[in-house]
Design a protein around this motif. Structure first.
Motif, mmCIF file in Angstrom:
data_model
loop_
_atom_site.group_PDB
_atom_site.id
_atom_site.type_symbol
_atom_site.label_atom_id
_atom_site.label_comp_id
_atom_site.label_asym_id
_atom_site.label_seq_id
_atom_site.Cartn_x
_atom_site.Cartn_y
_atom_site.Cartn_z
ATOM 1 N N ASP A 285 0.871 -1.176 0.000
ATOM 2 C CA ASP A 285 0.000 0.000 0.000
ATOM 3 C C ASP A 285 0.908 1.225 0.000
ATOM 4 O OD1 ASP A 285 -1.580 2.220 0.781
ATOM 5 O OD2 ASP A 285 -2.932 0.948 1.937
ATOM 6 N N LEU A 286 1.095 1.842 -1.175
ATOM 7 C CA LEU A 286 2.028 2.952 -1.318
ATOM 8 C C LEU A 286 1.661 4.129 -0.414
ATOM 9 C CD1 LEU A 286 4.551 4.035 -2.748
ATOM 10 C CD2 LEU A 286 3.040 4.907 -4.551
ATOM 11 N N ARG B 245 7.474 2.858 16.662
ATOM 12 C CA ARG B 245 6.372 2.053 17.199
ATOM 13 C C ARG B 245 5.121 2.873 17.478
ATOM 14 N NH1 ARG B 245 10.529 0.029 20.518
ATOM 15 N NH2 ARG B 245 9.651 1.210 22.225
ATOM 16 N N ALA B 246 5.215 4.159 17.351
ATOM 17 C CA ALA B 246 4.056 5.009 17.625
ATOM 18 C C ALA B 246 2.880 4.560 16.774
ATOM 19 C CB ALA B 246 4.386 6.469 17.334
ATOM 20 N N VAL B 247 1.712 4.618 17.329
ATOM 21 C CA VAL B 247 0.503 4.199 16.619
ATOM 22 C C VAL B 247 0.412 4.909 15.273
ATOM 23 C CG1 VAL B 247 -2.013 4.223 16.696
ATOM 24 C CG2 VAL B 247 -0.708 3.663 18.751
ATOM 25 N N ARG B 248 0.735 6.174 15.251
ATOM 26 C CA ARG B 248 0.663 6.959 14.027
ATOM 27 C C ARG B 248 1.613 6.411 12.958
ATOM 28 N NH1 ARG B 248 3.274 12.449 14.528
ATOM 29 N NH2 ARG B 248 4.224 12.395 12.525
ATOM 30 N N ASP C 110 8.514 -2.409 9.396
ATOM 31 C CA ASP C 110 7.636 -1.386 8.829
ATOM 32 C C ASP C 110 6.293 -2.039 8.486
ATOM 33 O OD1 ASP C 110 7.783 -2.624 6.290
ATOM 34 O OD2 ASP C 110 8.877 -0.977 5.355
ATOM 35 N N PRO C 111 5.300 -1.277 8.023
ATOM 36 C CA PRO C 111 3.991 -1.877 7.758
ATOM 37 C C PRO C 111 3.994 -3.018 6.736
ATOM 38 C CG PRO C 111 3.766 0.492 7.924
ATOM 39 C CD PRO C 111 5.247 0.187 7.931
ATOM 40 N N ASP C 112 5.047 -3.128 5.909
ATOM 41 C CA ASP C 112 5.141 -4.219 4.946
ATOM 42 C C ASP C 112 6.030 -5.353 5.428
ATOM 43 O OD1 ASP C 112 3.697 -3.585 2.276
ATOM 44 O OD2 ASP C 112 4.577 -1.693 2.929
ATOM 45 N N PHE D 129 4.004 6.238 6.592
ATOM 46 C CA PHE D 129 4.892 5.671 7.607
ATOM 47 C C PHE D 129 6.271 6.322 7.563
ATOM 48 C CE2 PHE D 129 8.235 2.620 8.704
ATOM 49 C CZ PHE D 129 7.923 2.414 10.041
ATOM 50 N N TYR D 130 6.884 6.351 6.378
ATOM 51 C CA TYR D 130 8.243 6.885 6.274
ATOM 52 C C TYR D 130 8.286 8.410 6.370
ATOM 53 C CZ TYR D 130 10.109 2.309 5.402
ATOM 54 O OH TYR D 130 10.480 1.004 5.563
#
Length: 140
Positions: free
Chosen positions: A14-15, A91-94, A117-119, A21-22
């Protein structure tokens, strides 16, 4: 040939989520680019985010895969406190990272932890008292 890594491209599912995230989560500076790809300049190299399916197609390999991908990315910092700060931010929820290994003193004399990371790409955040790549903050 002079050895160097000029760009790291991560295939992401998911781009939009990966860019958030980054960019917002980790605070990486993003360049304005064309739709479908994102670039972050990282002090001597680049991080690129590209849809996983399209990256696999470009390399002519299967996009399927799970578990450990046989590599990690590392972000070296100048103190143990900075390791803790970077891990907390990731690790922050955001931000959306998950902890893989809490920061701790390690066998080679440093201090490090890992997050995904999310991936699922593994990042190590490390303080290595034995060497440093790049100028120190007090010398920049």
């Amino acid at each position: 040939m002079k050895p160097r890594i000029s760009m790291i491209t991560l295939g992401v599912r998911d781009l939009e989520r990966a860019v958030k995230f980054y960019g917002e989560g980790l605070g990486f500076p993003m360049m304005e680019t064309s739709p479908g790809v994102a670039f972050f300049p990282l002090n001597g190299t680049w991080l690129s985010l590209y849809p996983r399916e399209a990256l696999a197609e470009d390399a002519r390999v299967s996009p399927e895969g799970s578990g450990f991908e046989s590599f990690t990315l590392a972000h070296n910092v100048q103190s143990e406190a900075e390791v803790d700060e970077a891990m907390a931010r990731a690790r922050a929820v955001r931000a959306g990272a998950t902890a893989a290994k809490q920061p701790e003193k390690v066998f080679w004399g440093g201090y490090s932890g890992y997050f995904k990371d999310p991936d699922g790409h593994l990042w190590e955040v490390a303080y290595n008292p034995h060497f440093w790549v790049g100028p120190r903050d007090d010398q920049a």
